[in-house]
Write an enzyme that holds these catalytic residues in place. Structure first.
Site, PDB file in Angstrom:
ATOM      1  N   GLY A 170      43.027 -25.185 114.739  1.00 13.30           N
ATOM      2  CA  GLY A 170      42.752 -23.763 114.538  1.00 13.30           C
ATOM      3  C   GLY A 170      41.984 -23.231 115.741  1.00 13.30           C
ATOM      4  O   GLY A 170      42.082 -23.762 116.860  1.00 13.30           O
ATOM      5  N   GLU A 217      41.857  -4.193 105.569  1.00 14.91           N
ATOM      6  CA  GLU A 217      43.035  -4.038 106.439  1.00 14.91           C
ATOM      7  C   GLU A 217      44.323  -4.100 105.622  1.00 14.91           C
ATOM      8  O   GLU A 217      45.257  -3.330 105.848  1.00 14.91           O
ATOM      9  CB  GLU A 217      43.020  -5.116 107.523  1.00 14.91           C
ATOM     10  CG  GLU A 217      41.885  -4.878 108.522  1.00 14.91           C
ATOM     11  CD  GLU A 217      41.812  -5.906 109.638  1.00 14.91           C
ATOM     12  OE1 GLU A 217      42.223  -7.062 109.417  1.00 14.91           O
ATOM     13  OE2 GLU A 217      41.336  -5.547 110.730  1.00 14.91           O
ATOM     14  N   ALA A 267      36.447 -16.112 114.066  1.00 16.11           N
ATOM     15  CA  ALA A 267      37.103 -16.822 115.153  1.00 16.11           C
ATOM     16  C   ALA A 267      36.207 -17.008 116.393  1.00 16.11           C
ATOM     17  O   ALA A 267      36.159 -18.119 116.946  1.00 16.11           O
ATOM     18  CB  ALA A 267      38.402 -16.105 115.522  1.00 16.11           C
TER      19      ALA A 267
HETATM   20  C1  FAD Z   1      43.518 -13.437 106.622  1.00 14.64           C
HETATM   21  C2  FAD Z   1      42.390 -13.757 107.555  1.00 14.64           C
HETATM   22  C3  FAD Z   1      42.006 -12.813 108.493  1.00 14.64           C
HETATM   23  C4  FAD Z   1      40.971 -13.087 109.373  1.00 14.64           C
HETATM   24  N1  FAD Z   1      40.619 -12.122 110.291  1.00 14.64           N
HETATM   25  C5  FAD Z   1      39.679 -12.398 111.195  1.00 14.64           C
HETATM   26  C6  FAD Z   1      39.350 -11.442 112.216  1.00 14.64           C
HETATM   27  O1  FAD Z   1      39.915 -10.343 112.261  1.00 14.64           O
HETATM   28  N2  FAD Z   1      38.398 -11.791 113.123  1.00 14.64           N
HETATM   29  C7  FAD Z   1      37.767 -12.995 113.090  1.00 14.64           C
HETATM   30  O2  FAD Z   1      36.937 -13.269 113.958  1.00 14.64           O
HETATM   31  N3  FAD Z   1      38.026 -13.901 112.146  1.00 14.64           N
HETATM   32  C8  FAD Z   1      38.977 -13.641 111.189  1.00 14.64           C
HETATM   33  N4  FAD Z   1      39.267 -14.565 110.232  1.00 14.64           N
HETATM   34  C9  FAD Z   1      38.462 -15.805 110.170  1.00 14.64           C
HETATM   35  C10 FAD Z   1      38.970 -16.820 111.173  1.00 14.64           C
HETATM   36  O3  FAD Z   1      40.342 -17.068 110.936  1.00 14.64           O
HETATM   37  C11 FAD Z   1      38.199 -18.115 111.020  1.00 14.64           C
HETATM   38  O4  FAD Z   1      36.832 -17.863 111.140  1.00 14.64           O
HETATM   39  C12 FAD Z   1      38.630 -19.118 112.070  1.00 14.64           C
HETATM   40  O5  FAD Z   1      39.994 -19.431 111.861  1.00 14.64           O
HETATM   41  C13 FAD Z   1      37.789 -20.389 112.009  1.00 14.64           C
HETATM   42  O6  FAD Z   1      38.274 -21.310 112.931  1.00 14.64           O
HETATM   43  P1  FAD Z   1      38.245 -22.868 112.567  1.00 14.64           P
HETATM   44  O7  FAD Z   1      38.698 -23.565 113.789  1.00 14.64           O
HETATM   45  O8  FAD Z   1      36.956 -23.219 111.970  1.00 14.64           O
HETATM   46  O9  FAD Z   1      39.311 -23.026 111.403  1.00 14.64           O
HETATM   47  P2  FAD Z   1      40.850 -22.659 111.346  1.00 14.64           P
HETATM   48  O10 FAD Z   1      41.212 -21.718 112.435  1.00 14.64           O
HETATM   49  O11 FAD Z   1      41.105 -22.243 109.955  1.00 14.64           O
HETATM   50  O12 FAD Z   1      41.577 -24.031 111.630  1.00 14.64           O
HETATM   51  C14 FAD Z   1      41.507 -25.117 110.769  1.00 14.64           C
HETATM   52  C15 FAD Z   1      42.708 -25.998 111.032  1.00 14.64           C
HETATM   53  O13 FAD Z   1      42.525 -27.244 110.376  1.00 14.64           O
HETATM   54  C16 FAD Z   1      43.742 -27.642 109.806  1.00 14.64           C
HETATM   55  N5  FAD Z   1      43.434 -28.548 108.707  1.00 14.64           N
HETATM   56  C17 FAD Z   1      42.653 -28.305 107.645  1.00 14.64           C
HETATM   57  N6  FAD Z   1      42.567 -29.390 106.852  1.00 14.64           N
HETATM   58  C18 FAD Z   1      43.310 -30.349 107.456  1.00 14.64           C
HETATM   59  C19 FAD Z   1      43.613 -31.701 107.128  1.00 14.64           C
HETATM   60  N7  FAD Z   1      43.115 -32.287 106.044  1.00 14.64           N
HETATM   61  N8  FAD Z   1      44.415 -32.389 107.957  1.00 14.64           N
HETATM   62  C20 FAD Z   1      44.938 -31.812 109.070  1.00 14.64           C
HETATM   63  N9  FAD Z   1      44.674 -30.547 109.433  1.00 14.64           N
HETATM   64  C21 FAD Z   1      43.868 -29.823 108.628  1.00 14.64           C
HETATM   65  C22 FAD Z   1      44.397 -26.347 109.363  1.00 14.64           C
HETATM   66  O14 FAD Z   1      45.785 -26.483 109.222  1.00 14.64           O
HETATM   67  C23 FAD Z   1      43.995 -25.406 110.479  1.00 14.64           C
HETATM   68  O15 FAD Z   1      44.970 -25.342 111.494  1.00 14.64           O
HETATM   69  C24 FAD Z   1      40.301 -14.322 109.328  1.00 14.64           C
HETATM   70  C25 FAD Z   1      40.689 -15.276 108.386  1.00 14.64           C
HETATM   71  C26 FAD Z   1      41.724 -14.994 107.516  1.00 14.64           C
HETATM   72  C27 FAD Z   1      42.162 -16.034 106.519  1.00 14.64           C
END
Ligand code: FAD
Length: 421
Positions: free
Chosen positions: A18, A176, A321
């Site tokens: 992610g 949104e 993000a």
């Molecule tokens: C609908 C929506 C809209 C959003 N809009 C915004 C916005 O406008 N601005 C903003 O800043 N933030 C936004 N966010 C929040 C943002 O998406 C998150 O804060 C961000 O994605 C966090 O990054 P991360 O790397 O922690 O997790 P993520 O980006 O969620 O990545 C986690 C990854 O881990 C993988 N994963 C999980 N469990 C496993 C497992 N057991 N085995 C293998 N892979 C696994 C998943 O498939 C995923 O690809 C939004 C979120 C959502 C759901």
């Protein structure tokens, strides 16, 4: 004494491609380490535009990019499509479903979070989520199908129920999506369904607190509310959803709302794997990390993004993000420093702001100390989202779709796709 050159190349396993995990992998590209990046999906998802897939504006391929295409130029980075179901911290192995364990010297956990439905069961109650691509596509189908069903309905009340959509959660996603649905109904579907009275279609946005967009300065939350109301969205503040049975949404004030579709955009919790890891917890079940983003009590285990309670002077960072991306790059640098026996640096988040859009020509943004709303907020939102979208092709495609929608009031991807025959 062994020099750095005598040592085998350290192996870094990153779980999750992610926002956090992908940045970490990109930062480690072409560095003297071997990287294995694991995700259960073979794509990286740009979640901020997910609601546009669920409202027939964008194609999935425009907001998702194959992870392999991002890392395939780096000879030291390998991608594995797999679901991780455990980590053995003592033997330093990541366990994957239907596959051999993978050894690591350093592991970076970047699992994100899961939707919290509280006391409701999404399957039994038939709730729609908007957290990942399959959910967004299912929601697009559901929305479009409801109008097809409404068209053949003879009973007036039932017809209205088919065209009623309740969204729970007044954060950016709920706001949104509410705006996007209202515009879809009144500007696009109104032409597709000349025999339906689309003014009877209902979008209700429910929020437990006393204003929308609680993480934004309050004038921006108030503006979002008035803007949504002008689009015809019914906004209910200080209201909680208590249940959803027989297509009736029950509220804590005793009222019930008949609606075929209940969209859940309220609340998150740790993923199942994150819950199962025997690691120290901070607020809301997020993993406790130190200033270097190492998991408390562990040497070579890092946790970043939504799953970790990353802090700065103002407290625990929001689940967004930018903190995840900055943390991904920072952890990569810290691991490289550790390998070189150099001191690691504490993580400092650079807050560049927050933004949300509320239909065409209207947005809210806080950038540093500046606040924007209306057209400037909308333009800021467009530019920032285009900039952060990964891949030139995706940027071009999204720009085209937005332009098409803007000038023709058209949502070209209003197709119903079913997997069953
Ligand atoms: C609908 C929506 C809209 C959003 N809009 C915004 C916005 O406008 N601005 C903003 O800043 N933030 C936004 N966010 C929040 C943002 O998406 C998150 O804060 C961000 O994605 C966090 O990054 P991360 O790397 O922690 O997790 P993520 O980006 O969620 O990545 C986690 C990854 O881990 C993988 N994963 C999980 N469990 C496993 C497992 N057991 N085995 C293998 N892979 C696994 C998943 O498939 C995923 O690809 C939004 C979120 C959502 C759901």
């Amino acid at each position: 004494m062994s020099s750095q050159l005598d040592r085998p190349r350290p192996k870094i396993v990153i779980v999750g491609a992610g926002f956090g995990g992908l940045q970490c992998a990109r930062r480690l590209a072409n560095k003297p380490v071997d990287v294995v990046l694991i995700d259960r999906n073979n794509y990286h998802l740009f979640t901020p535009l997910l609601y546009q897939v669920a409202s027939s504006l964008l194609n999935p391929s425009e907001i998702a990019i194959p992870v392999r295409s991002v890392v395939n130029q780096a000879p030291n980075v390998r991608f594995r499509l797999a679901t991780v179901n455990g980590v053995d911290f003592s033997s330093q192995h990541v366990q994957i479903i239907d596959g051999a364990d993978i050894h690591y010297d350093y592991v970076v956990l970047a699992l994100g979070c899961a939707t919290n439905y509280f006391d409701l069961d999404p399957e039994r109650h038939g709730l729609s989520g908007v957290k990942d691509l399959p959910e967004a596509l299912a929601l697009r189908n559901q929305v479009l199908e409801r109008f097809e069903v409404a068209l053949t309905e003879q009973d007036d009340e039932q017809q209205r129920q088919h065209m009623s959509f309740v969204i729970v959660g007044g954060g950016p996603t709920g706001v949104e999506y509410a705006g996007a649905l209202a515009e879809l109904f009144r500007r696009v579907l109104v032409h597709d369904f000349p025999d339906l009275d689309l003014t009877r279609a209902r979008v209700v946005l429910i929020e437990g607190r006393d204003r929308l967009l609680i993480d934004f300065p309050s004038p921006l939350g108030d503006y979002a509310r008035s803007r949504l109301e002008r689009l015809g969205v019914e906004v209910r503040l200080k209201t909680l959803v208590k249940g959803y049975e027989n297509r009736l949404v029950s509220l804590d004030n005793g009222e019930t709302l008949p609606a075929d579709t209940l969209i859940w955009a309220a609340g998150v919790k740790p993923t199942r794997l994150s819950q199962e890891l025997t690691l120290p917890r901070a607020v809301a079940g997020r993993i406790e990390v130190d200033a270097y983003l190492r998991v408390a009590g562990q040497e070579r285990v890092y946790a970043i993004g939504d799953m970790a309670a990353m802090q700065d002077a103002s407290g625990v960072l929001p689940m967004m993000a930018p903190p995840a991306m900055q943390a991904g790059r920072h952890v990569a640098d810290n691991i490289l420093s550790d390998i070189r026996d150099q001191p690691m640096q504490p993580f400092r988040y650079r807050d560049k702001g927050i933004m949300a859009t509320i239909g065409r020509n209207a947005g809210v943004a806080r950038i540093g100390r500046l606040k924007f709303r209306g057209f400037p907020g909308w333009v800021a939102w467009l530019l920032v989202h285009l900039y952060f979208l990964i891949g030139f092709r995706n940027r071009l495609a999204v720009l085209f779709q937005w332009g098409w929608n803007y000038f023709y009031y058209d949502r070209p991807i209003r197709i119903i796709t079913r997997t069953e025959k």
